[in-house]
Design an enzyme around this catalytic site. Structure first.
Site, PDB file in Angstrom:
ATOM      1  N   LYS A   1     -13.004  -9.092  16.865  1.00 32.28           N
ATOM      2  CA  LYS A   1     -14.296  -8.541  16.405  1.00 32.28           C
ATOM      3  C   LYS A   1     -14.784  -9.314  15.179  1.00 32.28           C
ATOM      4  CE  LYS A   1     -13.587  -3.557  17.421  1.00 32.28           C
ATOM      5  NZ  LYS A   1     -14.680  -3.203  18.314  1.00 32.28           N
TER       6      LYS A   1
ATOM      7  N   CYS B   1      -4.654  -3.295   1.929  1.00 37.10           N
ATOM      8  CA  CYS B   1      -4.021  -4.391   2.673  1.00 37.10           C
ATOM      9  C   CYS B   1      -4.245  -5.752   2.031  1.00 37.10           C
ATOM     10  CB  CYS B   1      -4.537  -4.416   4.108  1.00 37.10           C
ATOM     11  SG  CYS B   1      -4.448  -2.807   4.880  1.00 37.10           S
TER      12      CYS B   1
ATOM     13  N   SER C   1     -14.605   2.064   8.736  1.00 36.18           N
ATOM     14  CA  SER C   1     -13.682   1.027   8.259  1.00 36.18           C
ATOM     15  C   SER C   1     -13.918  -0.294   8.998  1.00 36.18           C
ATOM     16  CB  SER C   1     -12.223   1.484   8.380  1.00 36.18           C
ATOM     17  OG  SER C   1     -11.793   1.516   9.721  1.00 36.18           O
TER      18      SER C   1
ATOM     19  N   THR D   1      -2.359   2.769  15.533  1.00 35.11           N
ATOM     20  CA  THR D   1      -2.418   1.513  14.769  1.00 35.11           C
ATOM     21  C   THR D   1      -1.399   1.508  13.631  1.00 35.11           C
ATOM     22  OG1 THR D   1      -4.153   2.269  13.234  1.00 35.11           O
ATOM     23  CG2 THR D   1      -4.890   1.274  15.286  1.00 35.11           C
TER      24      THR D   1
ATOM     25  N   HIS E   1      -6.706 -10.480   8.650  1.00 33.80           N
ATOM     26  CA  HIS E   1      -5.970  -9.219   8.542  1.00 33.80           C
ATOM     27  C   HIS E   1      -6.123  -8.484   9.878  1.00 33.80           C
ATOM     28  CE1 HIS E   1      -4.558  -5.341   7.525  1.00 33.80           C
ATOM     29  NE2 HIS E   1      -5.761  -4.784   7.552  1.00 33.80           N
TER      30      HIS E   1
ATOM     31  N   ASN F   1       0.197  -2.374  12.577  1.00 31.60           N
ATOM     32  CA  ASN F   1      -0.370  -2.689  11.269  1.00 31.60           C
ATOM     33  C   ASN F   1       0.732  -2.730  10.211  1.00 31.60           C
ATOM     34  OD1 ASN F   1      -2.081  -3.199   9.164  1.00 31.60           O
ATOM     35  ND2 ASN F   1      -3.348  -1.371   9.418  1.00 31.60           N
TER      36      ASN F   1
ATOM     37  N   SER G   1      -9.051  -2.271   2.431  1.00 32.43           N
ATOM     38  CA  SER G   1     -10.045  -1.200   2.386  1.00 32.43           C
ATOM     39  C   SER G   1     -10.314  -0.760   0.958  1.00 32.43           C
ATOM     40  CB  SER G   1      -9.545   0.003   3.195  1.00 32.43           C
ATOM     41  OG  SER G   1      -9.566  -0.311   4.555  1.00 32.43           O
TER      42      SER G   1
ATOM     43  N   GLU H   1       0.847  -1.189   0.000  1.00 38.60           N
ATOM     44  CA  GLU H   1       0.000   0.000   0.000  1.00 38.60           C
ATOM     45  C   GLU H   1       0.879   1.235   0.000  1.00 38.60           C
ATOM     46  OE1 GLU H   1      -2.083   3.459   1.773  1.00 38.60           O
ATOM     47  OE2 GLU H   1      -0.269   2.479   2.430  1.00 38.60           O
TER      48      GLU H   1
HETATM   49  N1  CAA Z   1      -9.560   0.298  28.605  1.00 36.22           N
HETATM   50  C1  CAA Z   1      -9.979  -0.692  27.768  1.00 36.22           C
HETATM   51  N2  CAA Z   1     -10.586  -0.477  26.584  1.00 36.22           N
HETATM   52  C2  CAA Z   1     -10.787   0.812  26.237  1.00 36.22           C
HETATM   53  C3  CAA Z   1     -10.399   1.896  27.045  1.00 36.22           C
HETATM   54  C4  CAA Z   1      -9.764   1.595  28.286  1.00 36.22           C
HETATM   55  N3  CAA Z   1      -9.343   2.554  29.117  1.00 36.22           N
HETATM   56  N4  CAA Z   1     -10.755   3.040  26.440  1.00 36.22           N
HETATM   57  C5  CAA Z   1     -11.332   2.697  25.245  1.00 36.22           C
HETATM   58  N5  CAA Z   1     -11.361   1.352  25.140  1.00 36.22           N
HETATM   59  C6  CAA Z   1     -11.852   0.549  24.034  1.00 36.22           C
HETATM   60  C7  CAA Z   1     -13.147   1.062  23.411  1.00 36.22           C
HETATM   61  O1  CAA Z   1     -14.273   0.603  24.141  1.00 36.22           O
HETATM   62  C8  CAA Z   1     -13.060   0.441  22.021  1.00 36.22           C
HETATM   63  O2  CAA Z   1     -13.364  -0.936  22.079  1.00 36.22           O
HETATM   64  P1  CAA Z   1     -14.564  -1.541  21.183  1.00 36.22           P
HETATM   65  O3  CAA Z   1     -14.218  -1.186  19.743  1.00 36.22           O
HETATM   66  O4  CAA Z   1     -14.481  -3.000  21.435  1.00 36.22           O
HETATM   67  O5  CAA Z   1     -15.799  -0.869  21.629  1.00 36.22           O
HETATM   68  C9  CAA Z   1     -11.559   0.505  21.696  1.00 36.22           C
HETATM   69  O6  CAA Z   1     -10.899   0.685  22.958  1.00 36.22           O
HETATM   70  C10 CAA Z   1     -11.171   1.647  20.779  1.00 36.22           C
HETATM   71  O7  CAA Z   1     -11.775   2.804  21.271  1.00 36.22           O
HETATM   72  P2  CAA Z   1     -12.418   3.886  20.285  1.00 36.22           P
HETATM   73  O8  CAA Z   1     -13.267   3.206  19.256  1.00 36.22           O
HETATM   74  O9  CAA Z   1     -12.998   4.962  21.108  1.00 36.22           O
HETATM   75  O10 CAA Z   1     -11.065   4.376  19.611  1.00 36.22           O
HETATM   76  P3  CAA Z   1     -10.799   5.461  18.509  1.00 36.22           P
HETATM   77  O11 CAA Z   1     -11.987   6.282  18.197  1.00 36.22           O
HETATM   78  O12 CAA Z   1      -9.585   6.176  18.959  1.00 36.22           O
HETATM   79  O13 CAA Z   1     -10.496   4.624  17.175  1.00 36.22           O
HETATM   80  C11 CAA Z   1      -9.788   3.059  15.616  1.00 36.22           C
HETATM   81  C12 CAA Z   1     -10.045   3.313  17.098  1.00 36.22           C
HETATM   82  C13 CAA Z   1     -11.042   3.304  14.812  1.00 36.22           C
HETATM   83  C14 CAA Z   1      -9.361   1.594  15.443  1.00 36.22           C
HETATM   84  C15 CAA Z   1      -8.640   4.006  15.158  1.00 36.22           C
HETATM   85  O14 CAA Z   1      -7.456   3.630  15.776  1.00 36.22           O
HETATM   86  C16 CAA Z   1      -8.435   4.012  13.658  1.00 36.22           C
HETATM   87  O15 CAA Z   1      -9.047   4.798  12.933  1.00 36.22           O
HETATM   88  N6  CAA Z   1      -7.502   3.132  13.139  1.00 36.22           N
HETATM   89  C17 CAA Z   1      -7.177   3.053  11.732  1.00 36.22           C
HETATM   90  C18 CAA Z   1      -8.263   2.378  10.923  1.00 36.22           C
HETATM   91  C19 CAA Z   1      -8.342   0.903  11.135  1.00 36.22           C
HETATM   92  O16 CAA Z   1      -7.426   0.246  11.579  1.00 36.22           O
HETATM   93  N7  CAA Z   1      -9.506   0.318  10.751  1.00 36.22           N
HETATM   94  C20 CAA Z   1      -9.689  -1.114  10.845  1.00 36.22           C
HETATM   95  C21 CAA Z   1     -10.539  -1.659   9.731  1.00 36.22           C
HETATM   96  S1  CAA Z   1      -9.886  -1.111   8.134  1.00 36.22           S
HETATM   97  C22 CAA Z   1      -8.647  -2.203   7.765  1.00 36.22           C
HETATM   98  O17 CAA Z   1      -8.544  -3.254   8.337  1.00 36.22           O
HETATM   99  C23 CAA Z   1      -7.663  -1.819   6.700  1.00 36.22           C
HETATM  100  C24 CAA Z   1      -6.453  -1.275   7.364  1.00 36.22           C
HETATM  101  O18 CAA Z   1      -5.512  -2.007   7.618  1.00 36.22           O
HETATM  102  C25 CAA Z   1      -6.425   0.139   7.701  1.00 36.22           C
END
Ligand code: CAA
Length: 389
Positions: free
Chosen positions: A244, A113, A203, A154, A235, A278, A310, A81
């Site tokens: 998940k 990916c 995503s 990530t 992945h 990642n 993605s 990528e």
């Molecule tokens: N203790 C334990 N868990 C906690 C916590 C704490 N103190 N605080 C928060 N959490 C948990 C939340 O409950 C949440 O868990 P769930 O999803 O099980 O509910 C988790 O931690 C993450 O919290 P948020 O969703 O609030 O986190 P965020 O808004 O900061 O975003 C993310 C997380 C969306 C993964 C972000 O890191 C992101 O955008 N990452 C890049 C995109 C990505 O990886 N997408 C995945 C699918 S796309 C793909 O696979 C292609 C690729 O490689 C990119």
């Protein structure tokens, strides 16, 4: 009877440095549980100033060429990528660094990916046509999001090289595949950006939709059920995503979602991704490496693979672990590739993240930082200069 084709050898490489998530959490005031438990990440690999997808890809592939020679390799497919050039394949630099035969085709593949899985399937097609040939598949990526963005936690970097051929020593890749494509804007990177744009929650939803879509297609064609698989390599943009995804798949298929069962199916696949971060195209194959390096004995057992890129394209397929596979693993070297990384502090990581080559065509040598076998010595006249050390 159809011939057996699959992964004959496999080797991994990653960056010179490692940033623990504790350092990121300290910088941005995040409760560390969100990283360690919430997304399932402990640390991320950070490439040195003189590393990139080529140096990592060559480092991953060199031990494979050293073990098997290159006489049968007529194709190199480089999946990424985080491409370094709009025209020239990164694979050509690797081909040169490794001294591969000139009677070869080299190409780069892109679909976020997912690219390495396309590369693997294309390799199988080439080998089916001429079983005397082997294909070198290299998945190499540097995952980069904006500083202080949700995606920052990530990030990561790694390469996996795989030699694909007949009578594979590790994993036989089976027909059919379950396929799924949908036009979604969940994660993308316009040509003028070096950091990805992402809609995080979108995503995750798009990934889960793709899990359903690939499995539906796979099940219709194969007639197989989930409980036939010894483990599942997903992945892993962050390791919690595999959990998940598997929970979602179990629900979709009407199975119980017992935490212990999920941990048994996924747990051993996350060991490398949780400390590397990642690695986009490489991530699902790092999951396989971690599984094979840790599982007691998987001889004859089918493993499920879910590759997601993605945009989006996904594929579900099965691979059967071959008798005697343990003798061919590179467990010690894989662990060493991870253990040898040097910790970097937040300021050091940030400086590396912000580094950019000037686009003026001048001479821009890189600082000598990597202790790996290959380095990016600099940019001169718009050309990247690589060196074997
Ligand atoms: N203790 C334990 N868990 C906690 C916590 C704490 N103190 N605080 C928060 N959490 C948990 C939340 O409950 C949440 O868990 P769930 O999803 O099980 O509910 C988790 O931690 C993450 O919290 P948020 O969703 O609030 O986190 P965020 O808004 O900061 O975003 C993310 C997380 C969306 C993964 C972000 O890191 C992101 O955008 N990452 C890049 C995109 C990505 O990886 N997408 C995945 C699918 S796309 C793909 O696979 C292609 C690729 O490689 C990119």
């Amino acid at each position: 009877m159809s011939i057996s084709i699959g992964i004959h050898d496999m080797s991994i490489a990653t960056g010179e440095f490692v940033l623990p998530h504790t350092a990121l959490a300290e910088h941005n005031g995040t409760e560390i549980g969100k990283y360690h438990v919430g997304i399932g990440q402990e640390s991320m690999s950070v490439p040195a100033a003189d590393e990139d997808i080529v140096t990592m890809g060559a480092a991953a592939a060199a031990p494979i060429v050293a073990r098997h020679g290159s006489d049968r390799i007529r194709t190199v497919v480089f999946a990424t990528e985080s491409s370094i050039d709009q025209a020239k394949s990164a694979g050509i630099y690797v081909h040169s660094l490794l001294g591969l035969p000139s009677a070869a085709r080299v190409v780069e593949l892109k679909q976020a990916c997912y690219g390495a899985t396309a590369a693997l399937q294309f390799a199988i097609g080439l080998v089916a046509r001429d079983p005397a040939q082997q294909v070198l598949v290299i998945a190499s990526d540097v995952s980069k999001y904006g500083l202080d963005s949700p995606g920052e936690a990530t990030q990561g970097a790694a390469a996996v090289a795989m030699l694909v051929g007949v009578n594979p020593a590790l994993v036989r890749i089976e027909d059919p595949s379950g396929l799924f494509t949908a036009d979604v804007m969940d994660f993308w990177r316009p040509n003028y950006r070096d950091t990805a744009l992402v809609d995080g929650q979108e995503s995750i939803g798009a990934y889960l939709q793709a899990v359903e879509g690939t499995w539906k297609d796979y099940a219709e064609q194969s007639g197989r059920s989930l409980d036939e698989f010894a483990a599942f390599c997903y992945h892993q943009p962050f390791t919690k995503m595999a959990y998940k995804a598997h929970r979602h798949l179990l629900n979709y298929c009407g199975h119980d979602t017992d935490n212990d069962d999920i941990a048994r199916a996924i747990g051993q696949t996350t060991a490398y991704n949780t400390v590397i971060g990642n690695s986009y195209t490489a991530s699902v194959y790092l999951a396989l490496a971690a599984l094979l390096d840790q599982a007691d004995d998987l001889t004859g057992r089918p493993v499920g693979f879910l590759s997601y890129g993605s945009g989006s394209v996904a594929e579900f397929f099965a691979g059967t672990v071959v008798a005697g596979y343990k003798e061919h693993l590179r467990t010690g070297a894989n662990r060493e590739a991870i253990a040898r990384r040097k910790p970097v502090d937040y300021a050091g990581y940030r400086a590396l993240h912000e580094r950019k080559f000037p686009a003026d065509g001048g001479d821009h040598p890189t600082p000598s930082q990597t202790t790996g076998p290959f380095r990016l010595a600099g940019l001169s006249g718009h050309k990247r200069i690589y060196q074997a050390r």
